[in-house]
Write an enzyme that holds these catalytic residues in place. Structure first.
Site, short mmCIF file in Angstrom:
data_model
loop_
_atom_site.label_atom_id
_atom_site.label_comp_id
_atom_site.label_asym_id
_atom_site.label_seq_id
_atom_site.Cartn_x
_atom_site.Cartn_y
_atom_site.Cartn_z
N THR A 228 0.85 -1.20 0.00
CA THR A 228 0.00 0.00 0.00
C THR A 228 0.88 1.24 0.00
OG1 THR A 228 0.02 0.20 2.41
CG2 THR A 228 -1.84 -0.99 1.41
N ASP A 229 0.33 2.32 -0.50
CA ASP A 229 0.94 3.59 -0.19
C ASP A 229 0.79 3.76 1.32
OD1 ASP A 229 2.11 6.05 -0.16
OD2 ASP A 229 0.93 6.89 -1.80
N TRP A 230 1.60 4.66 1.88
CA TRP A 230 1.67 4.77 3.35
C TRP A 230 0.33 5.27 3.91
CZ3 TRP A 230 5.30 2.39 1.41
CH2 TRP A 230 6.47 2.01 2.09
#
Ligand code: BGC
Length: 748
Positions: A228-230
């Site tokens: 995932t993106d953060w």
């Protein structure tokens, strides 16, 4: 690593644990089984390794590193080998620092010039984006360091990036937004793909089975992990089922517990978890099977490389009366705060802490004919004394070079620009200087297009983009002819913001942004609308001249299954050595579907001495001729003539050649009483069925047609062709039973 054996030994908790990070910058390992917790770091135009307090906004300190030209600049090089070399060097730096995965490249399309992260993205063209990304990935991964191609998918603005829903039709998704990622996955297999924060057609990227599994893995054969993106993770179990492997950042035990619970309660099949775990172990294995300690971070060497690369990226936009290159014998006034403190990178998670930076004034230290005046403050505040001094110096010199562009606050992750203008004070300064100094040149430091109201007042414009920490050396050498500009724009510079195709549908409302311009992104739109632009896609001048001498193909007729070889011969007819980016566009002039005027399908950068010529070879497969067909849910090539156009920009086509491509796929059609006569005429069987009826109707209309005069037949035929076949009953040409029989036999 004996992955099968390790998996047998792992507990359910350990397996679930691998599916989220250990902390901000590490994936988890399993110590007792000897699986290391590997480190990931931001980039991607250098290394942003944080040893102290972690953050994803570029706020806290990271180790001193090297900032290379950002993606906006790299793309303008149109040089795969160069981009590969940058990737390889960053990969080596990662190895020196014990970093296993670098979070990039950024591949999103430049849908609007306002996107705050455009400097991190390559281009408005999906083919070019995938080629540049693949080159970068090959380079990094050749060092056994992983990449994370991001942000998957349709994350084309920073405004409400964490909550907005990108609504994109199927054809546009495939031709523009997916295609950028697809080419790079197939060509270079990034070790990981980072899914974005936003929704795609109503479903968050992190839970989007269609994107993460059906497209990415099933259709394209992606072998790596999706992370995932953060902070983009949502429901952990739904994510896993959709094809998401690792949620980042780590440190929160909740997601692991949810996975364990779901497996125990039977809500999640353990095979799904096992598949993810196997992928994660393979990824860790890729990064850790080579001993570290072999490499050291070479700051000086890489600083020099950053400057050399930038010389290949900068784009000479305008050079009237050959104002450039400048002579070192002449008195040149350097004007502008950016001459002493260049802008060379954007803000946010990609921000690099540089050990060295070289401004153009540093690079000009050896030249005693240069004067300097600051002219403006970067923040745009007024200072009449600075302004007047700059104009005075410009007037008293033989030439003036104004270093201008966008302030740091205008180009950042998380925030979009609200307009495309440069600070007013800079525009005014350029105007005033151009009035008193005929040889005025503007050098631009910006990561995305700007409006240039003064474009016709100055003789030269050199676009440096956000060109990395050694941008000053590159600017100096290009201005004084120690290097010859050879970059080309990888995006259109529109005359004004409202010309941009997304203008009416950006940034959306109520957390929804509809991509209503469809496939008409960038030059695809400006060309179709025949609009004037400031500078077109692919544009870039040189200090020498190139003549396009010949275009030929190995065949004149191909089936869609065959590969075509196109050869373009180009000669350097100027007086200096230089490089040209030969661009190959494909156009389908007789398509029955709506298509762009031309689309980039190949490019090749060649270096030629004066008088020298070369032949560039391009291989075109079926995809170069195809559009995405929503009935087939697949790519389709129509039989017919295609034009191959070789040019120096999208608006400067020098040679064309026509070829015939024969399709081997029929698009399935189901006829109903609402199908028109024109629909029937598209297939042999349909045309045969409807021909006698058309003839009869035309005969019956003979009288009217006489009365209407010349051209009436054509008009009547067009009118009839648009009639649904059901209306044949209304006009008594068929009974209802005959119509039903006809439709049945057509569909059989
Ligand atoms: C950005 C990513 C970045 C991550 C880690 C996010 O805010 O969108 O591009 O890699 O943070 O810093």
């Amino acid at each position: 690593m004996d992955i099968k054996r390790i998996m047998q030994e792992m507990t359910l908790e350990e397996k679930a644990g691998l599916c989220s990070g250990k902390d901000f910058w590490h994936f988890k390992g399993v110590e007792r089984l000897g699986i290391p917790a590997i480190m990931v770091c931001d980039g991607p135009h250098g290394l942003r390794k944080q040893e102290g307090e972690a953050d994803m906004m570029g706020i806290n300190e990271s180790i001193p590193a090297v900032c290379f030209p950002t993606a906006s600049a790299l793309a303008a090089s149109f040089d795969r080998e160069l981009i590969r070399k940058v990737g390889e060097t960053i990969g080596e730096e990662c190895r020196a620092e014990g970093v296993s995965v670098i979070l990039g490249p950024g591949v999103n399309m430049k849908r609007t010039p306002l996107c705050g992260r455009n400097f991190e993205y390559f281009t408005e063209d999906p083919y070019h984006a995938s080629e540049a990304a693949a080159a970068f990935i090959h380079g990094v991964q050749s060092m056994r360091v992983g990449t994370s191609m991001k942000h998957f998918l349709a994350n084309n603005q920073e405004y409400e990036r964490m909550s907005s829903d990108s609504v994109v039709d199927e054809r546009t998704l495939h031709e523009i937004y997916l295609a950028a990622f697809e080419g790079a996955v197939k060509n270079a297999q990034p070790l990981t793909v980072m899914c974005s924060y936003n929704k795609i057609n109503g479903i968050y990227a992190a839970e989007n089975h269609e994107m993460l599994t059906e497209e990415l893995r099933d259709k394209w054969g992606f072998q790596g992990c999706v992370i995932t993106d953060w902070g983009a993770g949502k429901d952990r179990v739904a994510g896993l089922e959709a094809g998401l492997d690792i949620e980042m950042p780590g440190g929160n035990p909740m997601p692991d517990e949810k996975i364990v619970e779901a497996v125990k309660s039977g809500r999640l099949r353990e095979e799904i978890l096992d598949t993810a775990v196997e992928r994660i172990l393979k990824m860790i294995d890729f990064c850790t099977d080579t001993p570290d300690g072999k490499y050291r971070f070479q700051h000086e060497r890489d600083h020099a490389l950053a400057g050399a690369v930038e010389k290949e990226c900068a784009v000479l936009l305008k050079n009237e009366e050959a104002v450039l290159p400048l002579s070192e014998e002449k008195k040149v006034a350097f004007i502008g705060a950016f001459a002493s403190r260049p802008r060379f990178q954007g803000s946010g998670s990609s921000h690099i802490h540089c050990k060295y930076t070289t401004s153009v004034l540093d690079a000009a230290a050896k030249n005693s004919h240069i004067t300097y005046a600051q002219g403006y403050h970067e923040d745009g505040s007024e200072d009449q004394a600075l302004f007047e001094e700059a104009v005075r110096q410009a007037e008293n010199a033989d030439a003036a070079v104004i270093f201008a562009g966008l302030p740091a606050t205008m180009e950042s992750e998380g925030v979009d620009r609200t307009h495309m203008a440069m600070p007013e004070i800079q525009n005014r300064l350029i105007w005033e200087i151009a009035k008193v100094q005929p040889d005025t040149v503007v050098v631009l430091y910006n990561g995305s297009p700007v409006e240039m109201p003064w474009v016709s007042e100055v003789k030269g414009i050199l676009e440096m983009y956000l060109g990395g920490e050694n941008v000053g050396e590159a600017a100096y050498d290009l201005l004084f002819g120690n290097a010859n500009p050879c970059g080309k724009l990888a995006e259109t510079f529109p005359l004004k913001l409202s010309d941009n195709p997304s203008h009416l549908n950006y940034p959306g409302y109520d957390h929804t942004v509809e991509y209503k311009e469809g496939i008409y992104v960038g030059y695809r739109y400006y060309d179709k609308k025949e609009m004037e632009v400031l500078f077109p896609f692919g544009h870039g001048l040189s200090y020498t001249d190139f003549t396009y001498e010949e275009i030929r193909t190995d065949k004149n007729v191909i089936s869609e299954e065959e590969e075509l070889t196109v050869t373009v011969k180009v000669k350097n007819t100027g007086t200096r050595s230089g490089k040209e980016v030969i661009q190959l566009y494909v156009s389908d002039p007789e398509s029955t579907v709506d298509r762009p005027v031309r689309e980039l399908k190949g490019y090749c950068k060649v270096e030629l001495k004066p008088g020298e010529s070369t032949e560039a070879e391009f291989k075109l497969g079926r995809r170069a001729f195809a559009y995405y067909n929503v009935l087939l849910h697949d790519w389709h090539v129509e039989t017919g003539e295609f034009l191959l156009q070789a040019g120096s920009s999208s608006r400067d086509i020098r040679l064309s050649k026509s070829i015939q491509v024969n399709s081997t796929t029929e698009v399935p059609v189901t006829y109903t009483k609402y199908s028109t006569i024109k629909d029937l005429l598209k297939t042999a069987k349909g045309a045969e069925t409807v021909a006698p009826m058309l003839a009869a109707m035309q005969g019956a209309n003979g009288q009217t047609s006489d009365a209407m005069g010349e051209g009436a037949d054509e008009m009547l035929r067009a009118m009839m062709e648009s009639m649904p076949i059901g209306t044949l009953v209304n006009f008594g040409a068929l009974t209802e039973e005959e119509l039903d029989q006809m439709i049945q036999s057509l569909n059989d």
